[in-house]
Write an enzyme that holds these catalytic residues in place. Sequence first.
Site, mmCIF file in Angstrom:
data_model
loop_
_atom_site.group_PDB
_atom_site.id
_atom_site.type_symbol
_atom_site.label_atom_id
_atom_site.label_comp_id
_atom_site.label_asym_id
_atom_site.label_seq_id
_atom_site.Cartn_x
_atom_site.Cartn_y
_atom_site.Cartn_z
ATOM 1 C CE LYS A 1 16.427 25.815 -7.256
ATOM 2 N NZ LYS A 1 16.744 24.472 -6.818
ATOM 3 N NE ARG B 1 21.524 25.975 -4.048
ATOM 4 C CZ ARG B 1 21.331 25.774 -5.365
ATOM 5 N NH1 ARG B 1 21.452 26.758 -6.214
ATOM 6 N NH2 ARG B 1 21.011 24.588 -5.803
ATOM 7 N NE ARG C 1 18.574 17.889 -12.255
ATOM 8 C CZ ARG C 1 18.584 18.879 -11.358
ATOM 9 N NH1 ARG C 1 17.696 19.834 -11.423
ATOM 10 N NH2 ARG C 1 19.478 18.880 -10.387
ATOM 11 N NE ARG D 1 23.194 19.653 -12.346
ATOM 12 C CZ ARG D 1 22.503 20.585 -11.687
ATOM 13 N NH1 ARG D 1 21.601 21.323 -12.318
ATOM 14 N NH2 ARG D 1 22.714 20.782 -10.423
ATOM 15 N NE ARG E 1 22.976 19.203 -5.862
ATOM 16 C CZ ARG E 1 22.347 19.204 -7.044
ATOM 17 N NH1 ARG E 1 22.231 18.093 -7.729
ATOM 18 N NH2 ARG E 1 21.859 20.315 -7.518
HETATM 19 P P1 AMP Z 1 21.827 24.245 -9.244
HETATM 20 O O1 AMP Z 1 22.073 24.109 -10.702
HETATM 21 O O2 AMP Z 1 21.029 25.473 -8.882
HETATM 22 O O3 AMP Z 1 21.265 23.000 -8.603
HETATM 23 O O4 AMP Z 1 23.279 24.479 -8.573
HETATM 24 C C1 AMP Z 1 24.289 23.511 -8.668
HETATM 25 C C2 AMP Z 1 25.351 23.745 -7.603
HETATM 26 O O5 AMP Z 1 25.945 25.038 -7.781
HETATM 27 C C3 AMP Z 1 24.825 23.745 -6.170
HETATM 28 O O6 AMP Z 1 24.713 22.437 -5.618
HETATM 29 C C4 AMP Z 1 25.906 24.574 -5.481
HETATM 30 O O7 AMP Z 1 27.077 23.814 -5.256
HETATM 31 C C5 AMP Z 1 26.222 25.636 -6.525
HETATM 32 N N1 AMP Z 1 25.371 26.832 -6.361
HETATM 33 C C6 AMP Z 1 24.405 27.295 -7.210
HETATM 34 N N2 AMP Z 1 23.817 28.398 -6.735
HETATM 35 C C7 AMP Z 1 24.417 28.650 -5.533
HETATM 36 C C8 AMP Z 1 24.243 29.646 -4.524
HETATM 37 N N3 AMP Z 1 23.313 30.597 -4.629
HETATM 38 N N4 AMP Z 1 25.066 29.585 -3.437
HETATM 39 C C9 AMP Z 1 26.008 28.642 -3.300
HETATM 40 N N5 AMP Z 1 26.202 27.662 -4.197
HETATM 41 C C10 AMP Z 1 25.418 27.665 -5.307
#
Ligand code: AMP
Length: 208
Positions: free
Chosen positions: A13, A88, A122, A153, A164
């Site tokens: 994404k 999400r 990654r 990360r 996840r």
């Molecule tokens: P990402 O970088 O998009 O993979 O997000 C990393 C982490 O941030 C996720 O695993 C969640 O813990 C949190 N996170 C990011 N976006 C959201 C969202 N829209 N709702 C809830 N948690 C989020």
Amino acid sequence: MNLIFLGAPGSGKGTQAARISEWLNIPTLSTGDMLRGHIRQGTELGRQAKEHIDAGRLVPDELVVSMLKERLALPDMQNGLILDGFPRTLQQAEELDTFLQIDHVIHLEVPDEAIVWRMAGRRVCPDCGATYHTSWTGFSENCQKCGAKLITRNDDKPETVLNRISVYHKQTAPLIDFYKKQGKLVTIECDAKGTPEHISALIKKALQ
Ligand code: AMP
């Protein structure tokens, strides 16, 4: 044009949002990047978000929605944008419908086995947020945009990844049907070997 990029963690994404954002000349807003920014700056929101993120859980809806709403009110987001990693949950999607008109939802469909492989390789830039994969041609341990040393990360560590993926299936995947019913869903099938260039070409074709 307002777009959502929907997909499991590690589905590409972020990479695709960055490429399409450049192509359409509209900004990308990643809630994951925003939350990591809060953690780096040591804000109260960052403190509350960190324990959820590190455990591979979602941050509570009310925290993420109010953070996003505040950001969207700024003038640079008025001419279209890409949402990466939001919504999400169904609750987030329903709330989003009350304050932003979405045109299309790009759903990146990737098999779970490919996700585990992608997340293991990654690497991200701790300074500018650029994302890479160790399998890419010309991969180097330093960021090609700003030169910083790349890192893995915390939440890409194998023990968190499986959690996840299960959170994605339980809480986020129902959005596929939600947006299908609204007639906004565009599904892009990404097999394990699809290069970022190839996937971007498929997305551009679907949007034209
Ligand atoms: P990402 O970088 O998009 O993979 O997000 C990393 C982490 O941030 C996720 O695993 C969640 O813990 C949190 N996170 C990011 N976006 C959201 C969202 N829209 N709702 C809830 N948690 C989020």
